[in-house]
Design a protein around this motif. Structure first.
Motif, PDB file in Angstrom:
ATOM      1  N   ASN A  37       0.656  -1.103   0.118  1.00 27.15           N
ATOM      2  CA  ASN A  37       0.044   0.042   0.044  1.00 27.15           C
ATOM      3  C   ASN A  37       0.944   1.248  -0.026  1.00 27.15           C
ATOM      4  O   ASN A  37       0.502   2.091  -0.540  1.00 27.15           O
ATOM      5  CB  ASN A  37      -0.963  -0.023   1.178  1.00 27.15           C
ATOM      6  CG  ASN A  37      -1.878  -1.264   1.332  1.00 27.15           C
ATOM      7  OD1 ASN A  37      -2.470  -1.441   0.107  1.00 27.15           O
ATOM      8  ND2 ASN A  37      -2.087  -1.481   2.415  1.00 27.15           N
ATOM      9  N   THR A  38       1.839   1.160   0.740  1.00 24.39           N
ATOM     10  CA  THR A  38       2.887   2.320   0.778  1.00 24.39           C
ATOM     11  C   THR A  38       3.616   2.542  -0.473  1.00 24.39           C
ATOM     12  O   THR A  38       3.853   1.722  -1.364  1.00 24.39           O
ATOM     13  CB  THR A  38       3.913   2.039   1.988  1.00 24.39           C
ATOM     14  OG1 THR A  38       4.488   3.390   2.056  1.00 24.39           O
ATOM     15  CG2 THR A  38       4.712   0.942   1.537  1.00 24.39           C
ATOM     16  N   VAL A  72      -2.488   2.743  20.417  1.00 25.18           N
ATOM     17  CA  VAL A  72      -1.711   3.218  19.258  1.00 25.18           C
ATOM     18  C   VAL A  72      -0.311   3.223  19.719  1.00 25.18           C
ATOM     19  O   VAL A  72       0.599   2.656  19.012  1.00 25.18           O
ATOM     20  CB  VAL A  72      -2.225   4.402  18.372  1.00 25.18           C
ATOM     21  CG1 VAL A  72      -1.214   4.736  17.355  1.00 25.18           C
ATOM     22  CG2 VAL A  72      -3.636   4.288  17.702  1.00 25.18           C
ATOM     23  N   ARG A 118       1.046   6.476   7.517  1.00 26.80           N
ATOM     24  CA  ARG A 118      -0.143   5.319   7.479  1.00 26.80           C
ATOM     25  C   ARG A 118       0.344   4.135   8.131  1.00 26.80           C
ATOM     26  O   ARG A 118      -0.405   3.318   8.145  1.00 26.80           O
ATOM     27  CB  ARG A 118      -0.653   5.206   5.818  1.00 26.80           C
ATOM     28  CG  ARG A 118      -1.189   6.261   5.195  1.00 26.80           C
ATOM     29  CD  ARG A 118      -1.582   5.916   3.729  1.00 26.80           C
ATOM     30  NE  ARG A 118      -0.254   5.924   3.219  1.00 26.80           N
ATOM     31  CZ  ARG A 118      -0.227   5.586   1.811  1.00 26.80           C
ATOM     32  NH1 ARG A 118      -1.521   5.156   1.104  1.00 26.80           N
ATOM     33  NH2 ARG A 118       1.021   5.523   1.197  1.00 26.80           N
ATOM     34  N   HIS A 119       1.525   3.978   8.695  1.00 23.56           N
ATOM     35  CA  HIS A 119       1.958   2.988   9.370  1.00 23.56           C
ATOM     36  C   HIS A 119       2.035   3.307  10.752  1.00 23.56           C
ATOM     37  O   HIS A 119       2.355   4.238  11.287  1.00 23.56           O
ATOM     38  CB  HIS A 119       3.210   2.616   8.892  1.00 23.56           C
ATOM     39  CG  HIS A 119       3.358   2.238   7.505  1.00 23.56           C
ATOM     40  ND1 HIS A 119       4.633   2.025   6.783  1.00 23.56           N
ATOM     41  CD2 HIS A 119       2.335   1.323   6.583  1.00 23.56           C
ATOM     42  CE1 HIS A 119       4.447   1.452   5.584  1.00 23.56           C
ATOM     43  NE2 HIS A 119       3.063   1.082   5.730  1.00 23.56           N
ATOM     44  N   ILE A 120       1.569   2.466  11.462  1.00 20.41           N
ATOM     45  CA  ILE A 120       1.858   2.364  12.971  1.00 20.41           C
ATOM     46  C   ILE A 120       3.245   2.851  13.472  1.00 20.41           C
ATOM     47  O   ILE A 120       3.490   3.443  14.399  1.00 20.41           O
ATOM     48  CB  ILE A 120       1.386   0.899  13.843  1.00 20.41           C
ATOM     49  CG1 ILE A 120      -0.286   1.128  13.766  1.00 20.41           C
ATOM     50  CG2 ILE A 120       1.796   0.965  15.248  1.00 20.41           C
ATOM     51  CD1 ILE A 120      -1.191   2.060  14.662  1.00 20.41           C
ATOM     52  N   PRO A 139       1.166   8.618  13.774  1.00 19.55           N
ATOM     53  CA  PRO A 139       0.606   7.728  12.632  1.00 19.55           C
ATOM     54  C   PRO A 139      -0.906   8.234  12.570  1.00 19.55           C
ATOM     55  O   PRO A 139      -1.503   8.788  13.389  1.00 19.55           O
ATOM     56  CB  PRO A 139       0.637   6.537  13.234  1.00 19.55           C
ATOM     57  CG  PRO A 139       0.704   6.586  14.853  1.00 19.55           C
ATOM     58  CD  PRO A 139       1.347   7.821  15.006  1.00 19.55           C
ATOM     59  N   SER A 140      -1.430   8.108  11.477  1.00 20.48           N
ATOM     60  CA  SER A 140      -2.535   8.652  10.896  1.00 20.48           C
ATOM     61  C   SER A 140      -3.772   7.465  10.817  1.00 20.48           C
ATOM     62  O   SER A 140      -4.700   7.516  10.648  1.00 20.48           O
ATOM     63  CB  SER A 140      -2.764   9.281   9.779  1.00 20.48           C
ATOM     64  OG  SER A 140      -2.331   8.167   8.673  1.00 20.48           O
ATOM     65  N   VAL A 141      -3.334   6.311  11.789  1.00 22.98           N
ATOM     66  CA  VAL A 141      -3.877   5.013  11.449  1.00 22.98           C
ATOM     67  C   VAL A 141      -4.054   4.560  12.936  1.00 22.98           C
ATOM     68  O   VAL A 141      -3.222   4.878  13.867  1.00 22.98           O
ATOM     69  CB  VAL A 141      -3.714   3.865  10.573  1.00 22.98           C
ATOM     70  CG1 VAL A 141      -4.006   4.532   9.230  1.00 22.98           C
ATOM     71  CG2 VAL A 141      -2.196   3.457  10.765  1.00 22.98           C
ATOM     72  N   GLN A 142      -5.101   3.678  13.012  1.00 22.88           N
ATOM     73  CA  GLN A 142      -5.372   2.940  14.550  1.00 22.88           C
ATOM     74  C   GLN A 142      -4.318   1.813  14.601  1.00 22.88           C
ATOM     75  O   GLN A 142      -4.191   1.333  15.698  1.00 22.88           O
ATOM     76  CB  GLN A 142      -6.716   3.083  14.862  1.00 22.88           C
ATOM     77  CG  GLN A 142      -7.561   4.174  14.980  1.00 22.88           C
ATOM     78  CD  GLN A 142      -7.016   4.715  16.407  1.00 22.88           C
ATOM     79  OE1 GLN A 142      -7.212   4.127  17.602  1.00 22.88           O
ATOM     80  NE2 GLN A 142      -6.755   6.098  16.339  1.00 22.88           N
ATOM     81  N   ASN A 143      -4.319   0.935  13.536  1.00 25.26           N
ATOM     82  CA  ASN A 143      -4.047  -0.402  13.634  1.00 25.26           C
ATOM     83  C   ASN A 143      -2.789  -0.602  12.696  1.00 25.26           C
ATOM     84  O   ASN A 143      -2.573   0.028  11.731  1.00 25.26           O
ATOM     85  CB  ASN A 143      -4.978  -1.325  13.439  1.00 25.26           C
ATOM     86  CG  ASN A 143      -5.935  -1.491  14.307  1.00 25.26           C
ATOM     87  OD1 ASN A 143      -5.717  -1.785  15.471  1.00 25.26           O
ATOM     88  ND2 ASN A 143      -7.298  -0.917  14.124  1.00 25.26           N
ATOM     89  N   ASP A 148      -0.810  -1.660   9.483  1.00 21.19           N
ATOM     90  CA  ASP A 148      -1.110  -1.876   7.964  1.00 21.19           C
ATOM     91  C   ASP A 148      -0.925  -3.332   7.490  1.00 21.19           C
ATOM     92  O   ASP A 148      -0.005  -3.937   8.013  1.00 21.19           O
ATOM     93  CB  ASP A 148      -0.503  -0.667   7.227  1.00 21.19           C
ATOM     94  CG  ASP A 148      -0.568  -0.743   5.758  1.00 21.19           C
ATOM     95  OD1 ASP A 148      -1.640  -0.144   5.375  1.00 21.19           O
ATOM     96  OD2 ASP A 148       0.008  -1.350   4.889  1.00 21.19           O
TER      97      ASP A 148
END
Length: 595
Positions: free
Chosen positions: A412-413, A536, A555-557, A564-568, A570
């Motif tokens: 994805n990255t 997180v 977008r990676h923990i 990071p902009s995500v909770q879990n 990738d």
């Protein structure tokens, strides 16, 4: 890895290595008992003989760096101060031995149960006797040498006694030179004694006035085929006599050569093979396994018989056979799916094989060689479904050589060239003397979570929930629950209201650069309303604990720097975790190639 070989690395150096720095001051820390890192003997139930000396050793450390004292006791009676003690067994029976390590407040110990018995004396063993022929013949006026090689199971000194027709002729010598002064039958006996038990060997010697000039008949090899183990050939022949097909020869000689044995010069240059059986009666089948030869090699074999007068049979017709070669193989596995891969080409020397539907391959009838072994799923220079792998290899019989191929995984990255680059950047230990080798922990990792609560948030409960999430990523228990007394290799949590960042710090590395003791320090500013944000952070720090480093993608923990902009995690990061924990520890990942 030896757990006892450890080195404490200074905080300043660890900051450079891990990109993290955090204090270890913890007002909640209590005095902990010493930790036994290793001990010997490793078996706790021991058997020995009276007269034996056993060496006991214990190696321990204190989690709080307190000074330690070590002592040994036998049946609760003190016998020695120190970490290493030699115990001389003077009597039979059973005793309990305890090694104790104390920091002044707490004591840790290891117990052994020792049973000792009186030793049993076994008789000596005659391993070799010369001449081999039990009924040798000697011309009057000549000398024959008689000798034995013997050993004692208890390694006692041996005495040798020779008699001829029951008359003592030699003592305290392994060999006896007999001069034939009269014709007739002579019974030559050697007795070997350890002072308590004895064995003997006899020859029936015939002394004659007429020398023998008749050689044994030529030996016909009836079979020479590839053997069972590498470097072996099974050889069979028909026994001959001392004089043609009459009598019994003194011995057979079996020789091998890489070229045909046609002349006496060829015979002289060939190699004698050990383990030739004693002569059988003429006309009887004989056989032996010829070993110790190079595997998968064409070899020529010749067998000749000799008598007591040195007469030797003629050189037989050349016979050849190929020695058994080595075999090795293994399994090829996808590092992300953990499934076997079919159709991968494995190359070794001039040979190539493909993996079957179950991902297995095998090379057979291989000779001694070293070189490079390759694994690839495509034939051209392009990157196929998997990155190529090649490494130095020395062929070994029955060796298991598994390949763990990293897939050309679609990520994805877009921050990295490909998955191989991403994997390496996420797992290399910066500053390690082994940057290309995997220096990760074994699973499960003992995790000691201290209790702490603030603003309605149970820190320990939230961390435990995050730790349990990793099991689904790797399909096995990743973090086990550690409780006092704590194992030497572990990760701990601590909480500090003075630090500005949450950090993982490796407090101890082994001498060969594996992490041993890690400490995750969390800030104490989190409360129940921000529990998700705290989880997180916990995912990020426990990701470090299993061996992951920083990503450049928000977008990676595991992103470093910005939040990071995500909770879990990738799927890219999970793929790295799975790859990291299926490739064996210590593997040099620089052997992976893009084409």
């Amino acid at each position: 890895m030896k757990r006892s070989n450890r080195v404490v690395v200074a905080v300043a150096l660890l900051t450079a290595l891990t990109g993290a720095s955090c204090g270890s001051n913890d007002p909640a820390r209590v005095d902990r008992p010493p930790v036994v890192n290793s001990y010997s003997p490793t078996s706790r139930a021991l058997n020995a003989f009276v007269g034996d000396t056993l060496r006991f050793q214990i190696n321990a450390s204190d989690p709080d760096h307190d000074a330690l004292t070590t002592s040994f006791a036998v049946d609760d009676h003190f016998v020695f101060d120190g970490s290493t003690w030699s115990y001389i067994i003077v009597d039979s029976g059973a005793v309990n031995i305890r090694a104790s390590v104390s920091d002044g407040e707490h004591t840790s110990f290891i117990d052994w149960h020792l049973t000792s018995t009186a030793p049993v004396n076994f008789p000596p063993v005659i391993d070799t006797a010369l001449p081999i022929e039990p009924n040798p013949v000697l011309v009057i006026g000549n000398t024959m040498n008689f000798a034995v090689i013997a050993s004692d199971p208890e390694r006692e000194a041996l005495q040798y006694t020779y008699t001829v027709n029951d008359s003592l002729v030699m003592q305290n010598s392994k060999q006896f030179h007999y001069l034939a002064s009269s014709v007739g039958m002579k019974r030559v006996r050697v007795t070997v004694s350890d002072g308590d038990k004895a064995v003997f060997h006899e020859w029936q010697l015939k002394v004659t006035t007429v020398p023998d000039e008749i050689p044994p008949a030529p030996v016909v090899i009836t079979s020479a085929v590839t053997g069972q183990e590498p470097g072996e050939i099974n050889v069979a022949w028909t026994a001959v006599g001392r004089d043609g097909m009459l009598g019994l020869p003194s011995e057979y000689q079996v020789r091998t050569s890489p070229v045909p044995i046609l002349t006496e010069a060829d015979w002289a240059r060939s190699s004698d093979r050990p383990g030739v059986p004693a002569p059988a009666q003429p006309g009887q089948p004989m056989s032996m396994v010829v070993g110790g030869l190079p595997p998968a090699r064409l070899t020529y074999i010749a067998v000749r018989a000799t008598d007591d007068f040195g007469n030797i049979s003629d050189i037989p017709v050349p016979v050849q056979a190929t020695t058994r070669g080595m075999r090795f193989g293994g399994l090829v596995i996808d590092t992300v799916t953990w499934q076997p891969i079919a159709g991968v080409t494995i190359s070794w020397g001039q040979q190539s094989v493909q993996t079957g539907a179950d991902g297995t391959y095998e090379f057979v009838e291989q000779g001694n060689a070293d070189g490079t072994i390759f694994a690839r799923d495509e034939t051209g220079p392009e990157v196929g479904n998997y990155f190529d792998y090649s490494r130095p290899y020395v062929a070994k019989h029955l060796d298991v050589v598994n390949f763990y191929l990293i897939p050309n995984y679609h990520m994805n990255t877009t921050q990295y060239t490909d998955f191989l680059q991403f994997f390496r950047s996420m797992t290399d230990i910066a500053g390690s003397p082994f940057p290309a080798d995997q220096r990760r922990r074994d699973l499960p990792i003992p995790l000691y979570i201290r209790d702490f609560q603030k603003g309605g948030l149970d820190y320990a409960k939230a961390i435990r929930e995050v730790a349990d999430e990793f099991d689904a990523y790797l399909g096995q228990r990743v973090f086990s629950v550690a409780t006092p007394p704590l194992p030497a290799s572990r990760v701990e949590t601590a909480y500090d209201g003075t630090v500005s960042t949450d950090q993982l710090e490796v407090l101890q590395w082994s001498t060969d650069w594996y992490p041993i003791l890690g400490l995750v320090t969390f800030k104490t500013e989190y409360t129940l309303p921000v529990e998700d944000a705290f989880k997180v952070v916990a995912r990020h720090e426990l990701g470090h604990a299993i061996g992951l480093f920083h990503s450049t993608d928000t977008r990676h923990i595991m992103v470093g720097g910005p939040a990071p902009s995500v909770q879990n995690f990738d799927s890219d990061e999970i793929a790295v975790m799975r790859t990291y924990y299926i490739i064996p520890r210590g593997t040099n990942v620089r052997y992976y190639e893009r084409n």
